[in-house]
Design an enzyme around this catalytic site. Structure first.
Site, PDB file in Angstrom:
ATOM      1  CB  THR A  21      -0.928   0.032   1.246  1.00 39.76           C
ATOM      2  OG1 THR A  21      -0.118   0.016   2.423  1.00 39.76           O
ATOM      3  CG2 THR A  21      -1.859  -1.167   1.250  1.00 39.76           C
ATOM      4  CB  CYS A  65      -0.099   1.971  10.275  1.00 38.52           C
ATOM      5  SG  CYS A  65      -0.812   1.854   8.628  1.00 38.52           S
ATOM      6  CB  CYS A 121      -3.289   1.280  12.154  1.00 39.89           C
ATOM      7  SG  CYS A 121      -4.237   1.846  10.715  1.00 39.89           S
ATOM      8  NE  ARG A 135      -7.782  -5.878   3.363  1.00 38.39           N
ATOM      9  CZ  ARG A 135      -8.134  -5.885   2.090  1.00 38.39           C
ATOM     10  NH1 ARG A 135      -9.349  -6.323   1.748  1.00 38.39           N
ATOM     11  NH2 ARG A 135      -7.319  -5.439   1.161  1.00 38.39           N
ATOM     12  NE  ARG A 143      -0.213   7.096   0.188  1.00 36.61           N
ATOM     13  CZ  ARG A 143      -0.055   5.997  -0.528  1.00 36.61           C
ATOM     14  NH1 ARG A 143       1.160   5.667  -0.977  1.00 36.61           N
ATOM     15  NH2 ARG A 143      -1.099   5.220  -0.822  1.00 36.61           N
ATOM     16  CB  CYS A 188      -1.939   5.089   7.799  1.00 33.88           C
ATOM     17  SG  CYS A 188      -3.616   4.447   7.938  1.00 33.88           S
ATOM     18  CB  CYS A 240      -3.682   5.042  12.466  1.00 33.07           C
ATOM     19  SG  CYS A 240      -2.125   4.788  11.558  1.00 33.07           S
TER      20      CYS A 240
END
Length: 371
Positions: A32, A36, A40, A43, A65, A67, A70
Site C-alpha cells: 500500500t 501506520c 491502526c 485491514r 507516506r 496512513c 491512524c
C-alpha cells in the site's frame, strides 16, 4: 521504556492492535506504500509485506507516506480528541447562544453521532448538559455583576425570562433575586449538635437538606453556613427542626439505616452526576476515583471527580467518604481523614453484623431432644 525490541514482539503488537505500542515503533506495508501506528484499525497486512521503523522520519525516508486512517504523523487519537473537545468547550463557554449539536460536530470535524460519543467520553457530559452547566455559570456570574435580573437573563444567553426562571431552581436552589442578594429572602433552618464525629450542622431550605457539615468547632460551622448564604434568613433553635437533626445524627451513627429526607442538591451538571453516583454506592462498599469516573461516563476524569467530591457540602448523605485511592488506602476528606476512616470502619462493621444476622437467620434450627 521500549518493550518491543524484536520483530516478533512488534508483529504481535500489530496483530493485537496494541495502543501501548504507539510511539514505540511504526510499521509499513509494502503493497500500500503507507506506514501506520501499531494500533491502526486498517485491514491486517500479510507479515511478508510488513517492515518496522523506529521513527516517523525513518519510515518516510524509506518512501512510505502516513496512513490516512491512524494518522501516525499527528498526535495520538486520544490527544486529538482531548484537544478538539477542549476547543468545543471554549466555543460553548463563549457563545452568546448555545450552538446546536450539528454546529458543534462541524466545529469538531466529526459526524454528530461520533462527536456526541467522543464529547461524552472526554467530559462525562453530553454537549447539551455541558452547555446547560456553562449557562448556569454565566447565570450566577451575571446575577452578581449585572445591574438587574433582566440584564442577567440576556447575559446568560436566555431568549426569554420564562426559560430563565424555569432553569434557575436546579442551578441556584432559590429565586434569581434571592441568589443575587446572597440568599436574601430565602429562609434556611439550621441547628448545630454533637455526634460521635464531633460537631455537626444540619441546614435545610424549603426544598430539603442543603448542608450537613462536620467539624471540631461549632462556631466555624456556623460561619461556613453564613458564608454560603450571607443574606439569607438563618433560622436556628426551632424545636420542630431538632427532629430533623436527630434523624440525621442517627443516620451518621448507623449509615446502613438510610436517610429518607429530601436533599436540596446544588451544583454543576457534572457535580450532580458525581453526587448521584456516590449515593448509589451502598454502605460498606468503596470505589476508587478512577472507578467513579468510569461510572459517570468520564473514564479520564478522575481529577474532576475528586474536585466534585471536595465540593460536596452534604456529608454522609452524599457519601464522598466511600471514595478511596486505587490501592484502597484512604485519601483526603473535606472533614478530615480520621472522620473518613471512622465512617468506613463503622459501615464495614455494620455490613459484617448484617451478614452475621443473615447467616444466623438462615441456619437450621437445632433438633429437638428425643422424647
Amino acid at each position: 521504556m521500549n518493550h518491543y525490541l524484536t520483530d516478533n514482539e512488534r508483529w504481535a503488537a500489530v496483530q493485537a492492535r496494541d495502543s501501548a505500542a504507539d510511539g514505540q515503533f511504526y510499521y509499513s506495508v509494502r503493497t500500500t506504500g503507507v506506514f501506520c501506528r501499531p494500533s491502526c484499525g486498517a485491514r491486517p497486512a500479510l507479515r511478508a509485506n510488513v517492515a518496522f521503523h523506529a521513527s516517523i522520519a525513518e519510515a518516510q525516508a524509506a518512501g512510505f507516506r502516513p496512513c490516512k486512517r491512524c494518522k501516525p504523523d499527528q498526535p495520538p487519537l486520544a490527544e486529538r480528541h482531548a484537544a478538539m473537545v477542549a476547543e468545543v468547550c471554549r466555543l460553548i463557554d463563549t457563545a452568546e447562544v448555545a450552538p446546536d449539536l450539528d454546529a458543534l460536530a462541524a466545529a469538531g470535524g466529526m459526524s454528530r453521532f461520533h462527536f456526541h460519543r467522543v464529547f461524552k467520553a472526554q467530559t462525562g457530559l453530553t454537549p447539551k448538559a455541558y452547555a446547560a452547566a456553562a449557562r448556569a455559570r454565566r447565570m450566577q456570574a451575571g446575577l452578581a455583576a449585572e445591574a438587574s435580573v433582566t440584564d442577567a437573563i440576556y447575559a446568560a444567553g436566555f431568549n426569554s425570562s420564562g426559560r430563565f426562571y424555569a432553569a434557575t431552581p436546579g442551578a441556584l436552589g432559590m429565586t434569581p433575586s434571592a441568589w443575587r442578594a446572597g440568599g436574601r429572602g430565602a429562609q434556611i433552618r439550621f441547628a448545630i449538635a454533637q455526634c460521635s464525629l464531633g460537631a455537626i450542622l444540619v441546614a435545610s431550605t424549603e426544598r430539603g437538606i442543603c448542608c450537613i457539615l462536620l467539624g471540631d468547632d461549632p462556631q466555624a460551622l456556623a460561619h461556613d453556613l453564613q458564608d454560603r448564604f450571607p443574606q439569607a434568613e438563618l433560622l436556628g433553635a426551632e424545636p420542630d427542626y431538632e427532629q430533623v437533626v436527630a434523624r440525621v445524627i442517627a443516620f451518621v451513627e448507623a449509615p446502613q439505616i438510610g436517610l429518607d429526607l429530601p436533599l436540596d442538591v446544588r451544583g454543576t451538571a457534572f457535580q450532580q452526576r458525581v453526587w448521584q453516583a456516590l449515593r448509589e454506592i451502598p454502605a460498606g462498599a468503596t470505589v476508587s476515583y478512577a472507578e467513579l469516573a468510569e461510572r459517570v461516563g468520564a473514564p479520564n476524569g478522575a481529577r474532576a471527580v475528586a474536585g466534585a467530591c471536595a465540593a460536596n457540602a452534604i456529608a454522609v448523605a452524599i457519601p464522598c467518604h466511600r471514595v478511596v485511592r486505587n490501592d484502597g488506602s484512604i485519601s483526603g476528606y473535606r472533614w478530615g481523614v480520621e472522620r473518613k476512616a471512622t465512617l468506613l470502619a463503622r459501615e464495614a462493621a455494620g455490613d459484617a453484623a448484617a451478614d452475621g444476622r443473615a447467616s444466623a437467620a438462615s441456619a437450621p434450627a437445632p433438633a429437638e431432644a428425643a422424647a
